[in-house]
Motif scaffolding. Structure first.
Motif, PDB file in Angstrom:
ATOM      1  N   THR A  53       0.857  -1.191   0.000  1.00 23.93           N
ATOM      2  CA  THR A  53       0.000   0.000   0.000  1.00 23.93           C
ATOM      3  C   THR A  53       0.892   1.240   0.000  1.00 23.93           C
ATOM      4  O   THR A  53       2.089   1.157   0.318  1.00 23.93           O
ATOM      5  CB  THR A  53      -0.875   0.025   1.262  1.00 23.93           C
ATOM      6  OG1 THR A  53      -0.022   0.171   2.409  1.00 23.93           O
ATOM      7  CG2 THR A  53      -1.733  -1.225   1.393  1.00 23.93           C
ATOM      8  N   PRO A  54       0.332   2.399  -0.345  1.00 22.00           N
ATOM      9  CA  PRO A  54       1.138   3.629  -0.274  1.00 22.00           C
ATOM     10  C   PRO A  54       1.740   3.836   1.124  1.00 22.00           C
ATOM     11  O   PRO A  54       2.877   4.281   1.254  1.00 22.00           O
ATOM     12  CB  PRO A  54       0.143   4.734  -0.632  1.00 22.00           C
ATOM     13  CG  PRO A  54      -0.851   4.051  -1.525  1.00 22.00           C
ATOM     14  CD  PRO A  54      -0.984   2.654  -0.953  1.00 22.00           C
ATOM     15  N   GLU A  55       0.999   3.498   2.158  1.00 21.14           N
ATOM     16  CA  GLU A  55       1.519   3.636   3.527  1.00 21.14           C
ATOM     17  C   GLU A  55       2.720   2.720   3.754  1.00 21.14           C
ATOM     18  O   GLU A  55       3.700   3.091   4.401  1.00 21.14           O
ATOM     19  CB  GLU A  55       0.414   3.332   4.539  1.00 21.14           C
ATOM     20  CG  GLU A  55       0.847   3.442   5.979  1.00 21.14           C
ATOM     21  CD  GLU A  55       1.240   4.853   6.415  1.00 21.14           C
ATOM     22  OE1 GLU A  55       1.951   4.976   7.413  1.00 21.14           O
ATOM     23  OE2 GLU A  55       0.834   5.818   5.759  1.00 21.14           O
ATOM     24  N   GLU A  56       2.675   1.509   3.195  1.00 18.87           N
ATOM     25  CA  GLU A  56       3.792   0.567   3.354  1.00 18.87           C
ATOM     26  C   GLU A  56       5.003   0.996   2.542  1.00 18.87           C
ATOM     27  O   GLU A  56       6.130   0.636   2.872  1.00 18.87           O
ATOM     28  CB  GLU A  56       3.355  -0.837   2.929  1.00 18.87           C
ATOM     29  CG  GLU A  56       2.346  -1.456   3.858  1.00 18.87           C
ATOM     30  CD  GLU A  56       1.730  -2.726   3.315  1.00 18.87           C
ATOM     31  OE1 GLU A  56       1.378  -3.584   4.135  1.00 18.87           O
ATOM     32  OE2 GLU A  56       1.593  -2.872   2.087  1.00 18.87           O
ATOM     33  N   GLN A  57       4.796   1.753   1.486  1.00 20.21           N
ATOM     34  CA  GLN A  57       5.902   2.217   0.650  1.00 20.21           C
ATOM     35  C   GLN A  57       6.560   3.482   1.208  1.00 20.21           C
ATOM     36  O   GLN A  57       7.662   3.830   0.809  1.00 20.21           O
ATOM     37  CB  GLN A  57       5.401   2.497  -0.772  1.00 20.21           C
ATOM     38  CG  GLN A  57       4.946   1.246  -1.476  1.00 20.21           C
ATOM     39  CD  GLN A  57       4.399   1.532  -2.855  1.00 20.21           C
ATOM     40  OE1 GLN A  57       4.662   2.573  -3.441  1.00 20.21           O
ATOM     41  NE2 GLN A  57       3.631   0.617  -3.389  1.00 20.21           N
ATOM     42  N   ARG A  58       5.911   4.132   2.124  1.00 19.69           N
ATOM     43  CA  ARG A  58       6.404   5.389   2.694  1.00 19.69           C
ATOM     44  C   ARG A  58       7.584   5.110   3.623  1.00 19.69           C
ATOM     45  O   ARG A  58       7.580   4.162   4.388  1.00 19.69           O
ATOM     46  CB  ARG A  58       5.274   6.038   3.492  1.00 19.69           C
ATOM     47  CG  ARG A  58       5.622   7.351   4.124  1.00 19.69           C
ATOM     48  CD  ARG A  58       4.452   7.876   4.950  1.00 19.69           C
ATOM     49  NE  ARG A  58       4.222   7.104   6.157  1.00 19.69           N
ATOM     50  CZ  ARG A  58       4.873   7.281   7.310  1.00 19.69           C
ATOM     51  NH1 ARG A  58       5.796   8.201   7.413  1.00 19.69           N
ATOM     52  NH2 ARG A  58       4.596   6.546   8.362  1.00 19.69           N
ATOM     53  N   ILE A  59       8.591   5.936   3.537  1.00 17.91           N
ATOM     54  CA  ILE A  59       9.723   5.839   4.460  1.00 17.91           C
ATOM     55  C   ILE A  59       9.364   6.623   5.708  1.00 17.91           C
ATOM     56  O   ILE A  59       9.065   7.812   5.649  1.00 17.91           O
ATOM     57  CB  ILE A  59      11.016   6.385   3.839  1.00 17.91           C
ATOM     58  CG1 ILE A  59      11.386   5.548   2.617  1.00 17.91           C
ATOM     59  CG2 ILE A  59      12.146   6.395   4.862  1.00 17.91           C
ATOM     60  CD1 ILE A  59      12.528   6.113   1.824  1.00 17.91           C
TER      61      ILE A  59
END
Length: 54
Positions: free
Chosen positions: A21-27
């Protein structure tokens, strides 16, 4: 992944992991806080440490 693993293994691995998900891809901003510096990507790390694996 296909460069290093057979297609069925790649397909199974991606099937298990799913699509991030976008949240999981966020650093996380915690990375910089814990390291005391901005995070770097894997390619940068690999380039700087390649000699250790030769």
């Amino acid at each position: 992944m296909l460069r290093f693993m057979p297609d069925p293994v790649v397909a199974a691995t991606l099937g298990i992991l799913g699509t991030p998900t976008p949240e999981e891809q966020r650093i996380s901003p915690d990375v910089a806080r814990l390291l005391g510096r901005a995070p770097r990507d894997f390619a940068d790390w690999a380039q700087r440490n390649a000699a250790a694996f030769r």
